[in-house]
Design a protein around this motif. Structure first.
Motif, PDB file in Angstrom:
ATOM      1  N   SER A   1     107.787 138.560  22.729  1.00  0.00           N
ATOM      2  CA  SER A   1     107.362 137.196  22.424  1.00  0.00           C
ATOM      3  C   SER A   1     107.437 136.428  23.737  1.00  0.00           C
ATOM      4  O   SER A   1     108.171 136.808  24.638  1.00  0.00           O
ATOM      5  CB  SER A   1     108.262 136.546  21.363  1.00  0.00           C
ATOM      6  N   THR A   2     106.665 135.379  23.842  1.00  0.00           N
ATOM      7  CA  THR A   2     106.658 134.569  25.059  1.00  0.00           C
ATOM      8  C   THR A   2     107.484 133.324  24.814  1.00  0.00           C
ATOM      9  O   THR A   2     107.260 132.601  23.832  1.00  0.00           O
ATOM     10  CB  THR A   2     105.223 134.209  25.461  1.00  0.00           C
ATOM     11  N   MET A   3     108.439 133.063  25.692  1.00  0.00           N
ATOM     12  CA  MET A   3     109.351 131.942  25.513  1.00  0.00           C
ATOM     13  C   MET A   3     109.328 131.040  26.735  1.00  0.00           C
ATOM     14  O   MET A   3     109.226 131.511  27.866  1.00  0.00           O
ATOM     15  CB  MET A   3     110.783 132.437  25.272  1.00  0.00           C
ATOM     16  N   LEU A   4     109.439 129.751  26.488  1.00  0.00           N
ATOM     17  CA  LEU A   4     109.602 128.756  27.538  1.00  0.00           C
ATOM     18  C   LEU A   4     110.974 128.126  27.365  1.00  0.00           C
ATOM     19  O   LEU A   4     111.291 127.605  26.282  1.00  0.00           O
ATOM     20  CB  LEU A   4     108.500 127.700  27.455  1.00  0.00           C
ATOM     21  N   VAL A   5     111.792 128.188  28.412  1.00  0.00           N
ATOM     22  CA  VAL A   5     113.143 127.632  28.391  1.00  0.00           C
ATOM     23  C   VAL A   5     113.232 126.603  29.508  1.00  0.00           C
ATOM     24  O   VAL A   5     112.824 126.887  30.644  1.00  0.00           O
ATOM     25  CB  VAL A   5     114.204 128.734  28.596  1.00  0.00           C
ATOM     26  N   TYR A   6     113.736 125.404  29.200  1.00  0.00           N
ATOM     27  CA  TYR A   6     113.798 124.394  30.253  1.00  0.00           C
ATOM     28  C   TYR A   6     114.971 123.448  30.032  1.00  0.00           C
ATOM     29  O   TYR A   6     115.548 123.367  28.940  1.00  0.00           O
ATOM     30  CB  TYR A   6     112.486 123.588  30.319  1.00  0.00           C
ATOM     31  N   THR A   7     115.309 122.710  31.089  1.00  0.00           N
ATOM     32  CA  THR A   7     116.277 121.626  30.999  1.00  0.00           C
ATOM     33  C   THR A   7     115.798 120.459  31.844  1.00  0.00           C
ATOM     34  O   THR A   7     115.151 120.650  32.877  1.00  0.00           O
ATOM     35  CB  THR A   7     117.678 122.062  31.473  1.00  0.00           C
ATOM     36  N   THR A   8     116.110 119.260  31.393  1.00  0.00           N
ATOM     37  CA  THR A   8     115.882 118.057  32.191  1.00  0.00           C
ATOM     38  C   THR A   8     117.214 117.360  32.463  1.00  0.00           C
ATOM     39  O   THR A   8     117.241 116.179  32.816  1.00  0.00           O
ATOM     40  CB  THR A   8     114.931 117.085  31.475  1.00  0.00           C
ATOM     41  N   GLY A   9     118.308 118.094  32.273  1.00  0.00           N
ATOM     42  CA  GLY A   9     119.630 117.524  32.474  1.00  0.00           C
ATOM     43  C   GLY A   9     120.271 117.052  31.185  1.00  0.00           C
ATOM     44  O   GLY A   9     121.336 116.429  31.200  1.00  0.00           O
ATOM     45  N   ASP A  10     119.645 117.339  30.063  1.00  0.00           N
ATOM     46  CA  ASP A  10     120.183 116.952  28.761  1.00  0.00           C
ATOM     47  C   ASP A  10     120.156 118.157  27.831  1.00  0.00           C
ATOM     48  O   ASP A  10     119.563 118.129  26.757  1.00  0.00           O
ATOM     49  CB  ASP A  10     119.368 115.800  28.180  1.00  0.00           C
ATOM     50  N   GLY A  11     120.796 119.243  28.268  1.00  0.00           N
ATOM     51  CA  GLY A  11     120.833 120.464  27.478  1.00  0.00           C
ATOM     52  C   GLY A  11     119.699 121.400  27.820  1.00  0.00           C
ATOM     53  O   GLY A  11     118.760 121.050  28.543  1.00  0.00           O
ATOM     54  N   VAL A  12     119.787 122.614  27.294  1.00  0.00           N
ATOM     55  CA  VAL A  12     118.802 123.665  27.534  1.00  0.00           C
ATOM     56  C   VAL A  12     118.126 123.994  26.211  1.00  0.00           C
ATOM     57  O   VAL A  12     118.805 124.246  25.213  1.00  0.00           O
ATOM     58  CB  VAL A  12     119.470 124.925  28.116  1.00  0.00           C
TER      59      VAL A  12
END
Length: 358
Positions: free
Chosen positions: A168-179
């Motif tokens: 599966s294709t996943m996008l994981v990111y953070t902007t400084g307020d959790g992941v």
């Protein structure tokens, strides 16, 4: 599929409402990254059916063979992100210099550093690969961005993340307020929220390292890996060894299950092999937001201010207790060092040094 499914766009809008002063430019940039990821994913899943596997015949700035899919991913990210109007300049692991914003496109207030296709040596074997990105505020005030805008310490990142292409294709990111993790649903063409607020376990039972380099490691790293493989139920040893050879895949597994990933400096590569801007800093931001740690063995990765465009670094990243134990071995301070030195002395008949070389 349920009616409560939340798309990436909906999630970003919800987060944006927490910041009334937000202009929406930042959210738009993240959505453009998702669009580029969809285009890359389309080619990844079709790679065995079209002429996109294999080498281009050229090498990148690091002397590595360039895969066709590598070059495709680079061009897609460059084309999609360069035309957003949100960026002052781009930088890719594949290029020797910065990538200017195309003529006629307005200059924005952000900078993006990206590794278009991490783990590209695994492409032809159909193993997980990924895209890593790091978004920073520009330093220069106006006009075209410069290399100065790209060469910033990881602690200045506005956001970072990765896309992992696999079963599966996943996008994981953070902007400084959790992941937060989103899984791509092909039938809808959308990334759907699958795991909000990821937290890495404090202590894991997995170690990820290329043990083919064992002979070149410094003694502290050797002792740490030997210690992980020894039997001690009280400390949950031996650990399980899991190493894919794609940084994104190894990191993602340990982020979910806990453990430690190492690519240490060694006698052949004292400065390590992973790039600060495109690999170490973005993943360090993610792991810290998830409660983990990232270090080069002596200092926090997020504090490294690169002085060179493709600067490399050793990397130890993962569960906080595992990272701390590894660093203690490297410094010669872990209590397990004494036992390992005795084992080495008993096996060789000669005493080992009291401390590992730096």
């Amino acid at each position: 599929m349920t009616m409560s499914a939340v798309t990436l766009q909906q999630f970003l809008m919800q987060e944006e409402r927490k910041h009334p002063e937000a202009s929406g430019e930042f959210s738009g940039l993240l959505l453009d990254i998702a669009l580029a990821a969809k285009l890359i994913n389309r080619e990844v899943v079709r790679a065995g059916l079209v002429d996109i596997l294999g080498y281009t015949g050229g090498e990148n700035v690091h002397g590595e063979k360039v895969q066709k899919l590598d070059r495709f991913a680079h061009e897609v990210l460059n084309d999609v992100l360069g035309s957003t109007g949100q960026l002052a300049v781009l930088a890719s692991e594949e290029d020797e210099d910065i990538i200017p914003v195309p003529e006629g496109i307005p200059y924005g207030k952000y900078v993006i550093n990206f590794d278009p296709l991490d783990g590209s040596s695994n492409i032809n074997a159909n193993v997980n690969i990924g895209t890593i990105f790091s978004i920073l505020p520009r330093i220069t005030r106006k006009g075209a961005g410069t290399i100065e805008d790209c060469l910033q310490a990881g602690r200045r990142q506005c956001a970072s993340g990765y896309v992992m292409y696999g079963s599966s294709t996943m996008l994981v990111y953070t902007t400084g307020d959790g992941v937060h993790a989103f899984t791509f649903e092909p039938s809808l063409g959308e990334f759907l929220l699958s795991t909000p607020h990821i937290m890495i376990p404090e202590h894991g039972h997995i170690y990820s390292v290329n043990e083919g380099n064992y002979i070149h490691w410094h003694d502290g790293v050797k002792r740490y890996i030997d210690w992980l493989k020894s039997d001690d139920a009280a400390t949950g040893r031996p650990y399980s060894s899991r190493y894919v050879g794609s940084l994104v895949a190894d990191f993602h597994r340990n982020l979910l299950y806990g453990g430690v990933f190492l690519y240490p400096g060694d006698k052949k590569n004292p400065n390590g092999k992973l790039r600060v801007l495109y690999e170490a800093a973005p993943l360090a931001y993610i792991v810290e937001q998830a409660g983990g740690k990232a270090t080069d063995g002596n200092r926090r990765i997020m504090e490294i201010a690169p002085t060179a465009f493709h600067q490399r670094t050793p990397l130890i990243i993962g569960s906080p207790k595992d990272v701390d134990e590894c660093c203690a071995f490297i410094r010669g301070e872990h209590e397990g060092n004494r036992a390992e030195r005795r084992n080495h002395r008993d096996a060789s008949g000669a005493p080992t040094p009291a401390k590992s070389p730096e």
